[in-house]
Design a protein around this motif. Structure first.
Motif, PDB file in Angstrom:
ATOM      1  N   LEU A 185      96.331  23.186  47.961  1.00  0.00           N
ATOM      2  CA  LEU A 185      94.920  22.374  48.073  1.00  0.00           C
ATOM      3  C   LEU A 185      94.879  21.660  48.938  1.00  0.00           C
ATOM      4  N   VAL A 186      96.043  20.897  50.234  1.00  0.00           N
ATOM      5  CA  VAL A 186      96.041  21.033  51.249  1.00  0.00           C
ATOM      6  C   VAL A 186      95.434  22.108  51.889  1.00  0.00           C
ATOM      7  N   PRO A 187      96.739  23.293  52.619  1.00  0.00           N
ATOM      8  CA  PRO A 187      95.410  24.351  53.393  1.00  0.00           C
ATOM      9  C   PRO A 187      94.189  24.518  53.056  1.00  0.00           C
ATOM     10  N   GLN A 188      93.541  24.418  52.116  1.00  0.00           N
ATOM     11  CA  GLN A 188      92.081  25.099  51.805  1.00  0.00           C
ATOM     12  C   GLN A 188      91.376  23.160  52.990  1.00  0.00           C
ATOM     13  N   VAL A 189      91.685  22.390  52.610  1.00  0.00           N
ATOM     14  CA  VAL A 189      91.115  20.758  53.225  1.00  0.00           C
ATOM     15  C   VAL A 189      90.752  21.310  54.339  1.00  0.00           C
ATOM     16  N   LEU A 190      92.645  21.989  55.374  1.00  0.00           N
ATOM     17  CA  LEU A 190      93.308  22.185  56.538  1.00  0.00           C
ATOM     18  C   LEU A 190      92.360  22.673  57.189  1.00  0.00           C
ATOM     19  N   GLU A 191      92.021  24.016  56.672  1.00  0.00           N
ATOM     20  CA  GLU A 191      91.107  24.827  57.666  1.00  0.00           C
ATOM     21  C   GLU A 191      90.270  24.759  58.314  1.00  0.00           C
ATOM     22  N   PRO A 192      89.264  24.500  57.234  1.00  0.00           N
ATOM     23  CA  PRO A 192      87.341  24.225  57.917  1.00  0.00           C
ATOM     24  C   PRO A 192      87.629  22.620  59.357  1.00  0.00           C
ATOM     25  N   ILE A 193      88.875  22.077  58.915  1.00  0.00           N
ATOM     26  CA  ILE A 193      88.659  20.444  59.674  1.00  0.00           C
ATOM     27  C   ILE A 193      89.185  21.840  61.453  1.00  0.00           C
ATOM     28  N   LEU A 194      90.689  22.419  60.436  1.00  0.00           N
ATOM     29  CA  LEU A 194      91.302  22.903  62.402  1.00  0.00           C
ATOM     30  C   LEU A 194      90.101  23.886  63.037  1.00  0.00           C
ATOM     31  N   ALA A 195      89.460  24.710  62.166  1.00  0.00           N
ATOM     32  CA  ALA A 195      88.768  25.694  62.745  1.00  0.00           C
ATOM     33  C   ALA A 195      87.425  24.698  63.773  1.00  0.00           C
ATOM     34  N   LYS A 196      86.476  23.644  63.075  1.00  0.00           N
ATOM     35  CA  LYS A 196      85.758  22.753  63.744  1.00  0.00           C
ATOM     36  C   LYS A 196      86.026  21.812  64.710  1.00  0.00           C
ATOM     37  N   ARG A 197      87.105  21.733  64.587  1.00  0.00           N
ATOM     38  CA  ARG A 197      88.023  21.155  65.958  1.00  0.00           C
ATOM     39  C   ARG A 197      88.235  22.167  66.975  1.00  0.00           C
ATOM     40  N   ALA A 198      88.110  23.217  66.541  1.00  0.00           N
ATOM     41  CA  ALA A 198      88.943  24.144  67.757  1.00  0.00           C
ATOM     42  C   ALA A 198      87.551  24.690  67.975  1.00  0.00           C
ATOM     43  N   TYR A 201      80.843  15.515  72.417  1.00  0.00           N
ATOM     44  CA  TYR A 201      81.458  16.664  71.311  1.00  0.00           C
ATOM     45  C   TYR A 201      82.961  16.292  71.286  1.00  0.00           C
ATOM     46  N   ASP A 202      83.889  15.787  72.920  1.00  0.00           N
ATOM     47  CA  ASP A 202      84.701  15.191  72.511  1.00  0.00           C
ATOM     48  C   ASP A 202      85.577  13.707  71.607  1.00  0.00           C
ATOM     49  N   ARG A 203      84.476  12.557  71.300  1.00  0.00           N
ATOM     50  CA  ARG A 203      84.491  12.024  70.063  1.00  0.00           C
ATOM     51  C   ARG A 203      84.630  11.852  68.616  1.00  0.00           C
ATOM     52  N   ARG A 204      84.015  13.105  68.833  1.00  0.00           N
ATOM     53  CA  ARG A 204      84.324  14.129  67.489  1.00  0.00           C
ATOM     54  C   ARG A 204      85.075  15.313  67.316  1.00  0.00           C
ATOM     55  N   GLN A 205      85.343  15.437  67.826  1.00  0.00           N
ATOM     56  CA  GLN A 205      87.066  16.920  67.665  1.00  0.00           C
ATOM     57  C   GLN A 205      87.767  15.551  67.948  1.00  0.00           C
ATOM     58  N   THR A 206      87.778  14.177  68.455  1.00  0.00           N
ATOM     59  CA  THR A 206      89.093  12.456  68.059  1.00  0.00           C
ATOM     60  C   THR A 206      89.172  12.502  66.539  1.00  0.00           C
ATOM     61  N   ALA A 207      87.684  12.816  66.501  1.00  0.00           N
ATOM     62  CA  ALA A 207      87.127  12.196  65.473  1.00  0.00           C
ATOM     63  C   ALA A 207      88.587  12.813  64.165  1.00  0.00           C
ATOM     64  N   LEU A 258      84.357  22.700  67.877  1.00  0.00           N
ATOM     65  CA  LEU A 258      84.266  21.063  68.804  1.00  0.00           C
ATOM     66  C   LEU A 258      84.695  21.600  70.715  1.00  0.00           C
ATOM     67  N   LYS A 259      86.059  21.784  70.116  1.00  0.00           N
ATOM     68  CA  LYS A 259      86.707  21.746  71.887  1.00  0.00           C
ATOM     69  C   LYS A 259      86.391  22.810  73.293  1.00  0.00           C
ATOM     70  N   ARG A 260      85.513  23.635  72.356  1.00  0.00           N
ATOM     71  CA  ARG A 260      85.074  24.376  72.938  1.00  0.00           C
ATOM     72  C   ARG A 260      83.959  24.085  73.374  1.00  0.00           C
ATOM     73  N   LEU A 261      82.821  23.796  72.879  1.00  0.00           N
ATOM     74  CA  LEU A 261      82.119  23.332  72.987  1.00  0.00           C
ATOM     75  C   LEU A 261      82.193  22.479  74.251  1.00  0.00           C
ATOM     76  N   LYS A 262      82.751  21.534  74.189  1.00  0.00           N
ATOM     77  CA  LYS A 262      83.568  20.084  75.424  1.00  0.00           C
ATOM     78  C   LYS A 262      83.579  20.904  76.369  1.00  0.00           C
ATOM     79  N   GLN A 263      84.338  22.363  76.351  1.00  0.00           N
ATOM     80  CA  GLN A 263      84.425  22.994  77.850  1.00  0.00           C
ATOM     81  C   GLN A 263      83.217  23.451  78.440  1.00  0.00           C
TER      82      GLN A 263
END
Length: 457
Positions: free
Chosen positions: A130-143, A161-167, A145-150
């Protein structure tokens, strides 16, 4: 809201399916709880109203092995050049996702060969937790957003983008804490210990890979490593990060390469460094400070600003040997600041020390400065509750009467002013943190600047 702004708040509200007004007034723990409960509902998992899963019994030897936490090295004292800092991206949540760590996947009956390092435990290979299922999409989305910021060319877009990835970062950080929280529905301390066991193993693997590439490890702490190699280039550091990322399976990012980096000694144990205390300048001129007085909330603003001014002067040095060339200018800043203190020209609000009251004023057993200030306010009808902050000024640090040692800032200007000698001492202690490795300890600074009351009048 301070770090994430409205953009981060809206990002979490969409992610956690919570009303914006409610999310703005609650904790990130409530947000991650909402996410996990939603995932459990979608998976058809029966959610218990009250958790009834106590921590498993461990022998003392098992507890010592399992409860180590993250791996922390003691930094090698000194001044370094050509040091690269590399950081794992969201290490603990990434471990939970990669190794399928969740309360229900730990010690499954079907996969006894999928062992956890150091521990007599294993995780499941057959069903996704259950926990990996929740975290996987968050990890992918943060990565993402960080690429979009760069790649963003607009400053406003980069900030969004920075504020969204920080959240999302704070959601990921909280997920690890809740994994070991005994009262959380999906918390299990054994899963929490499995995550830290994997992190220790991965950090050691990163160290070995860096050393095999010709680097020398000078410091490592949980999810970051500092490696040194003479005349190292950015391309070589990026290649090292890629090599470690591929070998371990978790992204390792290059934080930067330092022009110079200082690991100051501990005040209580001068031969040892402090893991989270250093200062350095990256090759792009960015100053990075951790654990110094100017970063502490209880440092008087005047002292913090003086230390920051010294650091700004030293940022001009492009190599460790060049630091010595800028010492005279740094010492001039110190002498000017000390003279201001001795002449009583510093406003009280710039000398205020801010401390948090940890208990009821009547519960303090010894007259520390925080207790004295809290008692002084209580005598005038202001009772501070635990968790509240109090600001005070040191008026007579060595006075036999505790009530005379500090004065609450709220009382305004006092006839006795402030303890000039004590504040000069605080100034020199802050300077010693930075200049000590350059050969200027407290005694030498005091002697060199001739900081005596008569000399400054």
């Amino acid at each position: 809201m301070t770090e994430t702004g409205l953009e981060g708040l809206l990002e979490l509200a969409r992610l956690c399916r919570m009303p914006v007004q409610q999310l703005a007034r609650t904790s990130t723990g409530t947000a991650i709880s909402s996410l996990q409960l939603l995932q459990a509902y979608q998976n058809g998992i029966l959610i218990p109203w009250h958790k009834q899963q106590p921590e498993q019994f461990k022998t003392a030897d098992e507890l010592l092995t399992a409860d180590k936490g993250g791996l922390v090295f003691v930094p090698e004292l000194g001044i370094y050049g050509d040091v690269a800092e590399l950081d794992f991206a969201s290490l603990y949540p990434a471990i939970m996702a990669k190794f399928n760590i969740s309360p229900e996947t730990l010690d499954c009956p079907c996969c006894p060969d999928h062992r956890v390092p150091e521990l007599d435990r294993h995780t499941c290979r057959r069903r996704r937790g259950l926990v990996p299922q929740v975290l996987e999409p968050i990890l992918a989305k943060r990565a993402r957003l960080k690429r979009l910021k760069q790649t963003a060319t607009d400053a406003q877009a980069r900030q969004t983008y920075d504020r969204r990835q920080t959240a999302l970062k704070w959601i990921l950080v909280t997920s690890f804490g809740y994994l070991g929280y005994k009262n959380f529905v999906f918390g299990r301390i054994e899963a929490h210990e499995a995550v830290t066991a994997y992190s220790r193993e991965l950090l050691l693997q990163a160290k070995e890979l860096a050393e095999a590439a010709g680097f020398r490890l000078i410091h490592a702490i949980v999810d970051s490593i500092w490696v040194h190699k003479p005349h190292v280039g950015e391309r070589e550091v990026a290649d090292l990060a890629d090599t470690i990322s591929r070998a371990i399976g978790i992204p390792l990012a290059v934080e930067g390469v330092y022009r110079w980096l200082i690991f100051p000694p501990s005040r209580t144990h001068p031969r040892l460094g402090v893991p989270n205390r250093f200062v350095g300048v990256f090759r792009d001129g960015t100053l990075k400070v951790r654990g110094l007085e100017c970063r502490r909330h209880d440092t008087p603003p005047f002292i913090a600003q003086a230390q920051q001014a010294v650091l700004q002067i030293l940022t001009q040095a492009r190599t460790p040997p060049e630091l010595a060339r800028h010492l005279p200018e740094a010492l001039d800043v110190l002498k000017t600041s000390a003279r201001q203190l001795w002449e009583g020209r510093v406003p009280l609000h710039d000398l205020a020390i801010t401390k948090q009251v940890s208990q009821d004023p009547d519960a303090y057993r010894r007259p520390c400065d925080t207790a004295i200030a809290a008692h002084s306010l209580l005598a005038r009808g202001v009772r501070l509750a635990p968790g509240e902050s109090v600001q005070f000024v040191i008026t007579a640090a060595g006075d036999p009467d505790p009530a005379c040692r500090v004065r609450p800032l709220a009382w305004g200007v006092s006839p006795e002013g402030y303890d000039r000698a004590k504040y000069v001492e605080l100034l020199l202690r802050a300077a010693e943190t930075v200049l000590g490795p350059l050969g200027y300890d407290y005694a030498k600074l005091n002697e060199l600047l001739e900081l005596q009351p008569a000399a400054c009048r």
